[in-house]
Scaffold this active site. Structure first.
Site, short mmCIF file in Angstrom:
data_model
loop_
_atom_site.label_atom_id
_atom_site.label_comp_id
_atom_site.label_asym_id
_atom_site.label_seq_id
_atom_site.Cartn_x
_atom_site.Cartn_y
_atom_site.Cartn_z
N GLU A 1 17.40 14.47 1.68
CA GLU A 1 16.99 14.13 3.08
C GLU A 1 15.98 12.76 2.75
OE1 GLU A 1 16.28 18.26 5.21
OE2 GLU A 1 14.69 17.36 4.15
N PRO A 2 16.59 11.83 2.00
CA PRO A 2 15.67 10.70 1.94
C PRO A 2 15.36 9.89 3.58
CG PRO A 2 18.11 10.00 1.56
CD PRO A 2 17.98 11.65 1.84
N ARG B 1 12.03 7.35 3.37
CA ARG B 1 11.44 6.04 2.76
C ARG B 1 12.50 5.36 2.07
NH1 ARG B 1 6.01 6.40 1.70
NH2 ARG B 1 6.29 8.52 1.83
N ARG C 1 -0.95 3.45 6.90
CA ARG C 1 -0.79 4.16 5.66
C ARG C 1 -2.07 3.89 4.70
NH1 ARG C 1 2.68 3.42 2.53
NH2 ARG C 1 2.99 5.61 1.73
N TYR D 1 -3.69 7.02 3.59
CA TYR D 1 -3.28 7.49 2.30
C TYR D 1 -3.95 6.84 1.05
CZ TYR D 1 0.38 9.49 5.16
OH TYR D 1 1.35 10.22 6.10
N CYS E 1 -11.25 -2.38 15.60
CA CYS E 1 -12.59 -2.38 15.32
C CYS E 1 -13.28 -1.22 14.53
CB CYS E 1 -13.32 -2.27 16.56
SG CYS E 1 -13.33 -3.50 17.76
C1 LIG Z 1 9.29 13.67 5.39
C2 LIG Z 1 10.41 14.42 5.09
C3 LIG Z 1 11.44 14.05 4.61
C4 LIG Z 1 11.62 12.40 4.14
O1 LIG Z 1 10.59 12.06 3.11
P1 LIG Z 1 10.59 10.47 2.55
O2 LIG Z 1 9.57 10.52 1.44
O3 LIG Z 1 10.45 9.48 3.49
O4 LIG Z 1 12.06 10.66 1.66
C5 LIG Z 1 12.57 14.59 4.09
N1 LIG Z 1 12.40 15.80 4.39
C6 LIG Z 1 11.67 16.54 4.98
C7 LIG Z 1 11.44 18.17 5.29
C8 LIG Z 1 10.40 15.97 5.14
O5 LIG Z 1 9.14 16.33 6.00
#
Ligand SMILES: *Cc1c(COP(=O)(O)O)cnc(C)c1O
Length: 468
Positions: free
Chosen positions: A321-322, A324, A365, A369, A396
């Site tokens: 699940e990419p 970013r 961000r 972070y 502000c």
């Molecule tokens: C946020 C998230 C992702 C994606 O993370 P990236 O750092 O954007 O690749 C994939 N799976 C789950 C369950 C997430 O919460």
């Protein structure tokens, strides 16, 4: 309790010099390729151009702050993942950048889509993604969201709690889907990956998932398998974000696959799927060295093959699940400089505070972070010497910082265009209306052509929500 200190006591000594990784560049005009989308160049005249369109034109046409997305770059990143992970199903984590156009490009390149709310689901449907290619995540899905998953027949729901299992049981009892709803159990494997290191523990003190070591994953699987309207597919794990190599996945994959085998045995059936999550890193600054999709795929496949062989099981259908890594490097934020202020921070040193027309409302961000970013002058080249600068917003809040440390040409001045690369992920999607800032527009550029894919919010949009 609030923490106060004399102004100067801490401020004067904190970070006067550039961090050790940041050296003054030989030429402030040089672009570091890994930070930018493939379509970005600095022209002979000195201006940044993306896919043939100059930033001055983009700023004039659409205003600033502006997110500029390089369509071809998004598509090629999606394609690179699809090619490298050919035997996997790839879900684009749409929370990274959730617009119908971007989701459509990614889906056209063959990826499925992950959503984690009814809102993200609505955008994916608006993009024309068929429900059977959409997965639903979330640690607190509403009844409405679960009902939609059931009624639309989503590709899968990744289940995160026993309360959710009870909700699914009740919802499917009173309205059984025509086809069983595929579900997975989100497991916590006790591995937390952070940029350069990962920690493996038995327990995780966070809100997501069900613990493998406490037996929760196995119990959830038993409960789900007993609900006739559901089709239990397997186990899911997501270990973190900004991960640069596959070492963090190794421990997680080992634990998840062992659990997959154990649960399959206990249920007397082979669960067909395992999801290894997202979190693949990108370069925000020169210090980041992300792996390519091919390197990640080679590493992950070797790990999974070895584990499955050791466990004596077949390799399950795998998914990742990419988020970013698909959209992050494909966009930059274009700002206009409003004020430039040298701030004396000690006897020897001063820092240039460069204020832009956006800030924490379009990039939270850095404040959230301590994320690091880069920046460069975008509308022109400069022969002035580099000067240690901090790019800040117009909000502000003294924590309203966009780029903590960067060398900008010392002649940066009001009216200059400034670009911050790597803002495709988790910037527009986390944008807020703090100080009643209308959220920025998003322009997509492709082959010499620029068009808006999200319009700029207006003060009228904001006033429309205020009932007076
Ligand atoms: C946020 C998230 C992702 C994606 O993370 P990236 O750092 O954007 O690749 C994939 N799976 C789950 C369950 C997430 O919460």
């Amino acid at each position: 309790m609030t923490h106060t200190h004399e102004a100067g006591a801490l401020h004067a000594t904190a970070g006067v010099r550039a961090p050790s990784w940041l050296a003054p560049p030989d030429d402030v005009n040089t672009l570091v390729p890994k930070l930018w989308s493939q379509g970005v160049v600095r022209t002979a005249a000195g201006e940044l151009e993306v896919a043939g369109v100059g930033v001055t034109e983009l700023a004039e046409q659409f205003g600033t702050p502006l997110f500029v997305v390089d369509e071809l770059d998004v598509r090629e990143r999606a394609r690179d993942f699809a090619r490298a992970f050919a035997s996997f199903e790839i879900f684009y984590a749409s929370k990274a950048f959730c617009s119908a156009a971007v989701i459509r490009w990614v889906a056209e390149e063959g990826l499925s889509i992950d959503v984690c709310s009814a809102g993200e689901l609505a955008v994916a449907l608006k993009a024309g993604v068929p429900p059977e290619r959409i997965g639903l995540h979330g640690n607190n899905k509403t009844e409405f969201e679960l009902r939609q998953a059931i009624d639309l027949g989503l590709r899968r729901v990744v289940v995160d709690s026993f309360d959710e299992i009870a909700r699914l049981r009740a919802l499917t009892a009173d309205r059984a889907p025509t086809r069983p709803l595929p579900v997975m159990v989100r497991a916590t494997a006790g591995v937390e990956a952070h940029t350069h290191e990962y920690i493996a523990t038995a327990h995780e003190d966070q809100k997501f998932g069900l613990s493998i070591s406490e037996g929760e994953t196995a119990r959830a699987a038993q409960e789900l398998a007993a609900i006739p309207a559901l089709d239990l597919r397997g186990i899911h794990s997501h270990i973190g974000s900004q991960i640069f190599d596959t070492s963090g996945f190794e421990v997680a994959a080992r634990r998840v696959l062992a659990e997959h085998a154990a649960v399959s045995r206990a249920l007397g059936t082979v669960l067909p799927e395992v999801d290894l999550g997202g979190g693949f890193g990108i370069a925000y600054t020169t210090q980041d060295e992300p792996s390519s999709p091919q390197e990640l795929a080679d590493g992950l496949i070797a790990i999974v093959d070895a584990e499955c062989h050791a466990l004596g099981i077949d390799v399950p259908h795998l998914s990742i699940e990419p988020g970013r890594a698909i959209v992050g490097p494909a966009a930059f934020t274009l700002y206009t400089v409003g004020t430039v202020k040298p701030v004396v921070v000690s006897r020897e040193a001063s820092r240039l505070y460069v204020s832009v027309d956006g800030g924490m409302s379009d990039n939270i961000r850095t404040a959230l972070y301590n994320a690091e970013y880069s920046a460069c002058l975008a509308g022109r080249a400069s022969q002035a010497p580099p000067r240690l600068s901090r790019v800040v917003g117009k909000h502000c809040e003294s924590g309203d910082i966009v780029v903590m440390d960067e060398f900008l040409p010392s002649d940066v001045h009001p009216g200059d265009l400034l670009a911050v690369p790597g803002t495709g992920a988790y910037c527009r999607s986390m944008a807020s209306n703090y100080n009643q800032a209308p959220r920025p527009a998003v322009a997509a550029v492709n082959d010499g052509d620029a068009r808006l894919i999200m319009r700029r919010e207006t003060v009228d949009d904001l006033l429309a929500l205020d009932l007076g």
